[in-house]
Write a protein that holds these residues in place. Structure first.
Motif, short mmCIF file in Angstrom:
data_model
loop_
_atom_site.label_atom_id
_atom_site.label_comp_id
_atom_site.label_asym_id
_atom_site.label_seq_id
_atom_site.Cartn_x
_atom_site.Cartn_y
_atom_site.Cartn_z
N THR A 60 0.86 -1.19 0.00
CA THR A 60 0.00 0.00 0.00
C THR A 60 0.89 1.23 0.00
OG1 THR A 60 -0.10 0.13 2.41
CG2 THR A 60 -1.83 -1.15 1.33
N ASP A 61 0.33 2.33 -0.46
CA ASP A 61 1.05 3.61 -0.37
C ASP A 61 0.89 4.13 1.04
OD1 ASP A 61 1.71 3.49 -3.04
OD2 ASP A 61 -0.03 4.65 -3.68
N GLY A 62 1.94 4.13 1.80
CA GLY A 62 1.86 4.58 3.19
C GLY A 62 1.21 3.51 4.06
N ASP A 63 0.67 3.96 5.18
CA ASP A 63 0.01 3.04 6.11
C ASP A 63 -1.31 2.56 5.55
OD1 ASP A 63 2.05 3.37 7.97
OD2 ASP A 63 1.07 5.06 8.94
N VAL A 64 -1.82 1.47 6.11
CA VAL A 64 -3.15 0.99 5.74
C VAL A 64 -4.14 2.07 6.17
CG1 VAL A 64 -4.89 -0.78 6.16
CG2 VAL A 64 -2.49 -1.43 5.98
N PRO A 65 -5.00 2.52 5.26
CA PRO A 65 -5.90 3.63 5.61
C PRO A 65 -6.97 3.20 6.61
CG PRO A 65 -6.49 2.74 3.47
CD PRO A 65 -5.22 2.04 3.89
N LEU A 66 -7.50 4.17 7.32
CA LEU A 66 -8.67 3.95 8.15
C LEU A 66 -9.90 4.09 7.27
CD1 LEU A 66 -7.69 6.11 11.26
CD2 LEU A 66 -7.50 3.63 11.01
N ASP A 67 -11.02 3.53 7.71
CA ASP A 67 -12.25 3.68 6.94
C ASP A 67 -12.74 5.13 7.05
OD1 ASP A 67 -13.71 3.96 9.33
OD2 ASP A 67 -14.57 1.96 9.23
N PRO A 68 -13.75 5.52 6.30
CA PRO A 68 -14.21 6.92 6.33
C PRO A 68 -14.68 7.41 7.69
CG PRO A 68 -15.12 5.79 4.43
CD PRO A 68 -14.44 4.75 5.27
N TRP A 69 -14.95 6.48 8.62
CA TRP A 69 -15.40 6.84 9.96
C TRP A 69 -14.25 6.80 10.95
CZ3 TRP A 69 -17.99 3.34 6.79
CH2 TRP A 69 -19.14 3.86 6.18
N LYS A 70 -13.02 6.73 10.43
CA LYS A 70 -11.78 6.74 11.22
C LYS A 70 -11.60 5.49 12.08
CE LYS A 70 -10.86 10.80 9.63
NZ LYS A 70 -10.58 10.71 8.23
N ASN A 71 -12.14 4.37 11.63
CA ASN A 71 -11.95 3.08 12.28
C ASN A 71 -11.06 2.20 11.40
OD1 ASN A 71 -13.77 3.63 14.45
ND2 ASN A 71 -15.45 3.30 13.03
N PRO A 72 -10.29 1.28 12.00
CA PRO A 72 -9.47 0.39 11.17
C PRO A 72 -10.34 -0.62 10.42
CG PRO A 72 -9.24 -0.16 13.49
CD PRO A 72 -10.08 1.07 13.43
N TYR A 73 -9.88 -1.01 9.23
CA TYR A 73 -10.55 -2.08 8.50
C TYR A 73 -10.29 -3.39 9.24
CZ TYR A 73 -11.79 0.88 4.60
OH TYR A 73 -12.36 1.86 3.84
N GLN A 74 -11.27 -4.27 9.20
CA GLN A 74 -11.18 -5.57 9.87
C GLN A 74 -10.70 -6.61 8.86
OE1 GLN A 74 -11.94 -5.63 13.27
NE2 GLN A 74 -11.96 -3.44 12.83
N TYR A 75 -9.84 -7.50 9.32
CA TYR A 75 -9.31 -8.58 8.47
C TYR A 75 -9.31 -9.86 9.29
CZ TYR A 75 -6.09 -11.42 5.74
OH TYR A 75 -5.52 -12.43 5.02
N SER A 76 -9.82 -10.93 8.70
CA SER A 76 -9.78 -12.23 9.37
C SER A 76 -9.79 -13.34 8.33
CB SER A 76 -10.96 -12.39 10.34
OG SER A 76 -12.19 -12.33 9.64
N VAL A 77 -9.34 -14.51 8.76
CA VAL A 77 -9.28 -15.68 7.90
C VAL A 77 -10.11 -16.76 8.58
CG1 VAL A 77 -7.73 -17.42 6.92
CG2 VAL A 77 -6.97 -15.04 7.10
N PRO A 78 -10.99 -17.46 7.94
CA PRO A 78 -11.44 -17.34 6.55
C PRO A 78 -12.59 -16.35 6.44
CG PRO A 78 -12.49 -19.24 7.54
CD PRO A 78 -11.60 -18.62 8.61
N GLY A 79 -13.02 -16.11 5.21
CA GLY A 79 -14.17 -15.26 4.95
C GLY A 79 -15.44 -16.09 4.80
N ALA A 80 -16.52 -15.46 4.44
CA ALA A 80 -17.80 -16.13 4.25
C ALA A 80 -17.88 -16.75 2.87
CB ALA A 80 -18.94 -15.14 4.45
N ASN A 81 -18.74 -17.77 2.73
CA ASN A 81 -19.06 -18.38 1.43
C ASN A 81 -17.82 -18.82 0.66
OD1 ASN A 81 -21.81 -17.83 1.94
ND2 ASN A 81 -21.54 -15.77 1.12
#
Length: 146
Positions: free
Chosen positions: A95-116
Motif C-alpha cells: 500500500t502507499d503509506g500506512d493501511v488507511p482507516l475507513d471513512p469513519w476513522k476506524n481500522p478495517y477488519q481482516y480475518s481468515v477465513p471469509g464467508a461463502n
C-alpha cells in the motif's frame, strides 16, 4: 505651498465587518450541504478502499504464497515479516503509506477465513463501528462468516 490631504486607499472597519458577515452567511448556508454529501458518500468510499486493500492482499499472496494470517492482519501489507523464508519473497509494501482507516476513522477488519468460501474477510463495520447495522452503519467489504 499647500499641503494636500493624505488620502488612504484601503477598507474601513465597517466595510470589513460587512464582508465578513456576508462570508459567514454563505458558509452557514452551504457548509451543511457539503458536509451532508460527504456523509452520504462514506459507504461508497469504504467499499472502494476495501477493494483496493483486497488487491493488496492478493498481491501479498502472489509474492509470499499465502494470505496474511489473522494475527498478522493488514499490517503484513506494510511490515516485512520476521520469518526469513517469507521475508525473502515479500515485495512490499503493498500500500502507499500506512493501511488507511475507513471513512469513519476506524481500522478495517481482516480475518481468515471469509464467508461463502472466501479465503479472507476484509471489511469496515460502518459508521457505528459494530458488526451488522443498516444504512451507513452497515458492514461494507468482503464480509466474514456470520
Amino acid at each position: 505651498m499647500r499641503n494636500k490631504p493624505i488620502r488612504s486607499s484601503g477598507f474601513t472597519l465597517m466595510e470589513m465587518l460587512v464582508v465578513l458577515a456576508i462570508i459567514g452567511l454563505i458558509i452557514g448556508m452551504v457548509g451543511p450541504r457539503i458536509l451532508g454529501t460527504v456523509d452520504r458518500e462514506a459507504p461508497k468510499i469504504a467499499a472502494t478502499q476495501a477493494k483496493l486493500l483486497r488487491g493488496a492482499v492478493e498481491n501479498f499472496r502472489l509474492d509470499v504464497g499465502r494470505y496474511p494470517t489473522s494475527q498478522e492482519g493488514l499490517s503484513a501489507l506494510t511490515t516485512k515479516p520476521s520469518d526469513p523464508a517469507i521475508a525473502a519473497r515479500w515485495r512490499g509494501p503493498y500500500t502507499d503509506g500506512d493501511v488507511p482507516l475507513d471513512p469513519w476513522k476506524n481500522p478495517y477488519q481482516y480475518s481468515v477465513p471469509g464467508a461463502n468460501g472466501q479465503p479472507f474477510a476484509l471489511y469496515s463495520m460502518g459508521s457505528d463501528g459494530r458488526r451488522g447495522g443498516e444504512g451507513d452503519a452497515a458492514d461494507v467489504g468482503i464480509l466474514p462468516p456470520n
